[in-house]
Write an enzyme that holds these catalytic residues in place. Sequence first.
Site, PDB file in Angstrom:
ATOM      1  N   PHE A  58       5.953  19.283  -2.718  1.00  0.00           N
ATOM      2  CA  PHE A  58       5.851  18.000  -2.185  1.00  0.00           C
ATOM      3  C   PHE A  58       6.364  18.074  -0.722  1.00  0.00           C
ATOM      4  O   PHE A  58       7.637  17.925  -0.475  1.00  0.00           O
ATOM      5  CB  PHE A  58       6.620  16.980  -3.110  1.00  0.00           C
ATOM      6  CG  PHE A  58       6.606  15.591  -2.678  1.00  0.00           C
ATOM      7  CD1 PHE A  58       5.205  14.811  -2.929  1.00  0.00           C
ATOM      8  CD2 PHE A  58       7.447  14.934  -2.151  1.00  0.00           C
ATOM      9  CE1 PHE A  58       4.806  13.776  -2.681  1.00  0.00           C
ATOM     10  CE2 PHE A  58       7.334  13.548  -1.663  1.00  0.00           C
ATOM     11  CZ  PHE A  58       5.939  12.968  -1.936  1.00  0.00           C
ATOM     12  N   HIS A  86       0.733  -1.082   0.070  1.00  0.00           N
ATOM     13  CA  HIS A  86       0.023  -0.006   0.030  1.00  0.00           C
ATOM     14  C   HIS A  86       0.837   1.190   0.027  1.00  0.00           C
ATOM     15  O   HIS A  86       0.728   2.248  -0.720  1.00  0.00           O
ATOM     16  CB  HIS A  86      -0.930  -0.103   1.362  1.00  0.00           C
ATOM     17  CG  HIS A  86      -1.842   1.026   1.222  1.00  0.00           C
ATOM     18  ND1 HIS A  86      -1.809   2.182   2.066  1.00  0.00           N
ATOM     19  CD2 HIS A  86      -2.876   1.243   0.466  1.00  0.00           C
ATOM     20  CE1 HIS A  86      -2.857   3.093   1.922  1.00  0.00           C
ATOM     21  NE2 HIS A  86      -3.707   2.530   1.009  1.00  0.00           N
TER      22      HIS A  86
END
Length: 165
Positions: free
Chosen positions: A113, A88
């Site tokens: 970011f 994940h």
Amino acid sequence: MPTFEGDFSPPAGRFAVVAARFNAMVTEALLAGCRDAFVRHGVADDRLDVAWVPGSFELPIVAQAMAESGNYAAVICLGCVIRGETGHYDHVAGQAAGGLMSASLATGVPVIFGVLTTETVEQALNRSGLKAGNKGGEAALAAIEMVNLMAQIRSEAVADAKAGG
């Protein structure tokens, strides 16, 4: 040969911060560091708008919407993805990074970011203000520098166009 380089002088405009609620203990600390860095560099808190999303995977769509609005000089994205026992982590971190880059390129607005991608909770806490600085503050500085750099580049392009170049 012209050289372009952003600086840390207070730029004009408003800034958007998109923060993920998942791993809130970390992202709230990143947001505090981000706000502090902006204020220390002359960007008052009332020039910041904050949007909360469920997790880092949801950052790109809100970042792009805010960038497209024309209301913000830059969009800072804060999140935290900690590796677990499944794949994940790779999907969320990779898609968040790619989506934020796409939002920036599609809009011409710097999308920063500020997503921590760590192996452990301890690493995340350290990077959100405990031991290794605050990456939220670093994201604010990147936004200031990028806004100033883009202003220089756009100013040069206008000057070149006026000069017939």
